[in-house]
Scaffold this active site. Structure first.
Site, PDB file in Angstrom:
ATOM      1  N   SER A 200      55.526  48.538  65.547  1.00  0.00           N
ATOM      2  CA  SER A 200      55.509  49.993  65.644  1.00  0.00           C
ATOM      3  C   SER A 200      56.706  50.588  64.891  1.00  0.00           C
ATOM      4  CB  SER A 200      55.497  50.402  67.116  1.00  0.00           C
ATOM      5  OG  SER A 200      55.146  51.759  67.266  1.00  0.00           O
ATOM      6  N   ASP A 226      50.835  46.405  64.281  1.00  0.00           N
ATOM      7  CA  ASP A 226      50.092  47.546  64.833  1.00  0.00           C
ATOM      8  C   ASP A 226      50.713  48.901  64.544  1.00  0.00           C
ATOM      9  OD1 ASP A 226      47.569  47.946  66.123  1.00  0.00           O
ATOM     10  OD2 ASP A 226      48.648  48.866  67.771  1.00  0.00           O
ATOM     11  N   HIS A 356      48.292  47.850  72.052  1.00  0.00           N
ATOM     12  CA  HIS A 356      49.298  48.196  71.043  1.00  0.00           C
ATOM     13  C   HIS A 356      50.370  47.115  70.927  1.00  0.00           C
ATOM     14  CE1 HIS A 356      51.886  50.481  68.470  1.00  0.00           C
ATOM     15  NE2 HIS A 356      52.801  50.710  69.404  1.00  0.00           N
TER      16      HIS A 356
END
EC number: 3.1.1.-
Length: 398
Positions: A200, A226, A356
């Site tokens: 992220s 992700d 996630h």
């Protein structure tokens, strides 16, 4: 064991010696090992085997005990960082008094093994990569793992009175400095081969560092977990809604871990038990029934959200080195990355069963992808032909 159960067992196991199955009666379930690695869905639902109570006659376990599938009793008990790393480091650049005192976890590489340098996402900590790092070393014992807490996260601190600067450029500079300070601390003659891995926000950080070229030829490649520019920017408008659904605090560390698994924020209970304790700190106040508060105020990081992600896809494709993108769904790809993927500019792997936090939900599969990525980019495996000057020096024909 009831008389009915004993009669049934004698009928089914008539020829088996009595001591094989007539165990001491108990209702307890054996405690699972701390290293049990459940799959991505075990945090929210038990497997079919564990829920049906399959009978497994054995001299070493109770005849009617349930299979040891889901750990019981201490399911949400925290797992210490020492389970996964050799040491923790506190790194500070003495030549720059305003620099942070960076807290990091390290397991050193062995011989010529690579160093996987990890950077977590917003609101997480270096322990986000603890379990996947352990899985990497199981498949590549020579590998080292370095995972830091970014400023404003975990146990990293900044000088008192200083504003927490979470701009992309600052975070990338912090990561570079931490790597260099670790080299000095560990007295490495040179940096080992490096694979940068970021989740992220951390994906944007490692991409920025790779693009800068500051680590030179030490970087073999970088992996982003992700996050892509288009979907990340689209998701920012929903961040306030997400943050409003989070509890402001927890009664205990265990309830904090339980919330992460029950909400499926982290779908692997072992990962949650390892990483969540570093996200919370105890702030005891009179009358507060939820004294365990978030270390990082994610809402306060809003001014930096666009700075992290705008231009990320272009940087990811342009930086030198091998490139790996791990996603939880192909719908996350934006146009630029879709074209780049069709042109073979990077490796893409999708784990639709993960959330996630891919590396925490599926640490084993993520580790396999990262180790394979390293092996594809390992320059030490290349055997280059000798130079013409070397052949002439040896008196050989050219």
């Amino acid at each position: 064991m009831s008389d009915l159960q004993k009669a049934w067992a004698k009928n089914r196991l008539g020829t088996m010696p009595a001591e094989t199955w007539e165990e001491e009666e108990t209702d307890s379930v054996p405690e699972m090992s701390e290293h049990f690695d459940d799959d991505s869905s075990s945090a929210s639902s038990a497997s079919s085997a564990s829920s049906t109570g399959t009978i497994i006659p054995s001299p070493s376990q109770n005849l009617f005990a349930r299979p040891q599938g889901v750990p019981r009793g201490r399911t949400f008990h925290p797992i210490p960082w020492t389970t996964y790393f050799e040491r923790e480091l506190f790194l500070h650049d003495e030549t720059s008094p305003q620099s942070p005192r960076t807290h990091a976890y390290l397991t050193s590489p062995v011989g010529q093994g690579p160093l996987f340098v990890m950077h977590h996402g917003g609101g997480s900590s270096g322990l986000s990569f603890a379990v996947v790092g352990d899985q990497i070393r199981k498949r590549l014992p020579s590998a080292g793992v370095f995972s830091l807490d970014a400023r404003g996260h975990g146990s990293t601190t900044i000088p008192e009175g200083q504003t927490v600067d979470l701009s992309l450029e600052t975070l990338a500079a912090d990561l570079f400095t931490a790597i260099q300070l670790t080299r000095r601390e560990m007295k490495w003659a040179e940096l080992p081969p490096i694979i940068l891995v970021g989740h992220s926000m951390g994906g944007a950080v490692v991409t920025e560092l790779a693009r800068s070229g500051r680590l030179g030829n030490a970087v073999l490649g970088y992996a982003v977990l992700d996050v892509v520019e288009g979907s990340a920017i689209d998701a920012l408008q929903h961040m306030h809604t997400y943050l409003s659904t989070r509890p402001t605090g927890f009664q205990t560390l265990e309830t904090g871990i339980e919330w992460h698994t029950r909400s499926r924020t982290i779908r692997n209970s072992i990962s949650a038990r390892t990483s969540v304790p570093s996200l919370l700190s105890l702030e005891e106040k009179s009358g507060d029934t939820r004294p365990w508060k978030w270390r990082t105020d994610l809402a306060a990081t809003k001014p930096y959200w666009e700075n992290w992600f705008v231009g990320l896809s272009g940087k990811f494709l342009a930086a030198r080195g091998g490139k790996l993108l791990l996603l939880a769904g192909t719908d996350r790809l934006d146009t630029e990355l879709t074209i780049g993927q069709m042109q073979g500019k990077y490796n893409l792997q999708v784990f639709p069963e993960a959330g996630h936090f891919i590396h925490e939900d599926l640490p084993e599969k993520t580790a396999i992808s990262l180790v394979d990525f390293y092996r594809r980019n390992d320059r030490s495996a290349l055997v280059l032909p000798p130079k013409v000057s070397e052949l002439l020096r040896r008196g050989e024909k050219v």
